[in-house]
Design an enzyme around this catalytic site. Structure first.
Site, short mmCIF file in Angstrom:
data_model
loop_
_atom_site.label_atom_id
_atom_site.label_comp_id
_atom_site.label_asym_id
_atom_site.label_seq_id
_atom_site.Cartn_x
_atom_site.Cartn_y
_atom_site.Cartn_z
CG HIS A 227 -1.90 1.14 1.18
ND1 HIS A 227 -3.18 0.98 0.70
CD2 HIS A 227 -1.77 2.44 1.50
CE1 HIS A 227 -3.81 2.15 0.74
NE2 HIS A 227 -2.97 3.05 1.23
CB CYS A 228 2.11 3.34 -2.56
SG CYS A 228 3.11 4.80 -2.83
#
Ligand code: ZN
Ligand code: ZN
Length: 270
Positions: free
Chosen positions: A127-128
């Site tokens: 998850h960025c």
């Protein structure tokens, strides 16, 4: 279906990204090109080139932010675990599929649950916060394009700053205040570009290594896989970037074709 995750950290990171890009554009146009290349054809050329990269960067970013990273559809009714063991339904006979303990999605092998998105994502990498989204099967291409354009923009900005100080400039303002402002903005731009440039290069190398070893960041952490080692490097890259010609991989348009492995569960009754 596009989605927008309500994560404060992600929203701050997105705003910071746009602020940093706008500031770089301001310094390059106002303090480098308008100050040192006023009477040269290089000025307009650099303005067009620099802003073209910014345009591609923003396109790739918007695509990475707004794309569905590959969310596994939620079951239409609660999963009856007894069915899984009795195997009465054909889709539940797939041994490699698992049920997520957090969102109860019946998911294909390489899908993982994201705690921030609160959903299972196909071929989830990580998850960025910079795209406020998961990097998964369907938006990894846009994420990598975004990294490439940020890297290109940082390099370009540093080259412009360095050349603007090296090349003699007879028409440059001799006003001390103007010169001081120019130095200050150039120093900030170089620091910003070096920081973001090193950051995206490190992630880009990681991403390419992950694709070429056919192992996502989640799988590396869990020490699963690597999965299909017999595939060629080009085949592994085209799984992420699409089946178009490699020269078209950097264009932030079109969409990535859906998984080539399993049918979508959404069409089936669970
Ligand atoms: Zn889940
Ligand atoms: Zn996520």
């Amino acid at each position: 279906m596009p989605m927008f995750v309500r994560d404060p950290c992600g929203i701050v990171c997105i705003l910071l990204t746009y602020f940093a890009v706008l500031y770089a554009d301001y310094v390059v146009v106002r303090w480098i090109i308008l100050q040192t290349m006023q009477n040269s054809l290089w000025g307009p050329l650099h303005v067009v080139l620099f802003n073209s990269i910014i345009f591609l960067l923003i396109m790739a970013h918007v695509k990475a932010v707004c794309s569905d990273p590959g969310i596994v559809p939620l079951p239409q009714s609660r999963v009856d675990f007894s069915d899984i063991h009795s195997g009465t339904q054909s889709i539940l006979q797939r041994e490699d599929w698992t049920v997520c303990t957090r969102c109860e999605t019946y998911r294909p092998p390489r899908a993982h649950h994201c705690r921030i998105c609160k959903r299972c994502i196909r071929r989830m990498d990580h998850h960025c916060p910079w795209i406020n989204n998961c990097v998964g099967e369907q938006n990894q291409k846009f994420f990598i394009q975004f990294l490439v354009y940020v890297g290109a923009l940082c390099t370009y900005a540093i080259v412009l700053v360095v050349t603007s100080w090296l090349v003699e400039c007879p028409g440059c303002s001799t006003d001390v205040n103007v010169k001081q402002s120019r130095i200050l903005h150039c120093v900030i731009l170089v620091l910003e570009s070096a920081l973001f440039g090193m950051f995206v290069s490190a992630i880009l190398v990681d991403q390419l290594q992950a694709i070429l070893s056919d192992e996502t960041a989640v799988e590396q952490a869990q020490r699963q896989g690597p999965y299909r080692l017999h595939k060629s490097r080009l085949a592994l890259l085209s799984e992420v970037c699409g089946r178009d010609h490699p020269l078209l991989w950097l264009l932030p348009c079109g969409s990535v074709t859906r998984s080539r492995e399993e049918p979508l569960l959404g069409h089936l009754d669970v």
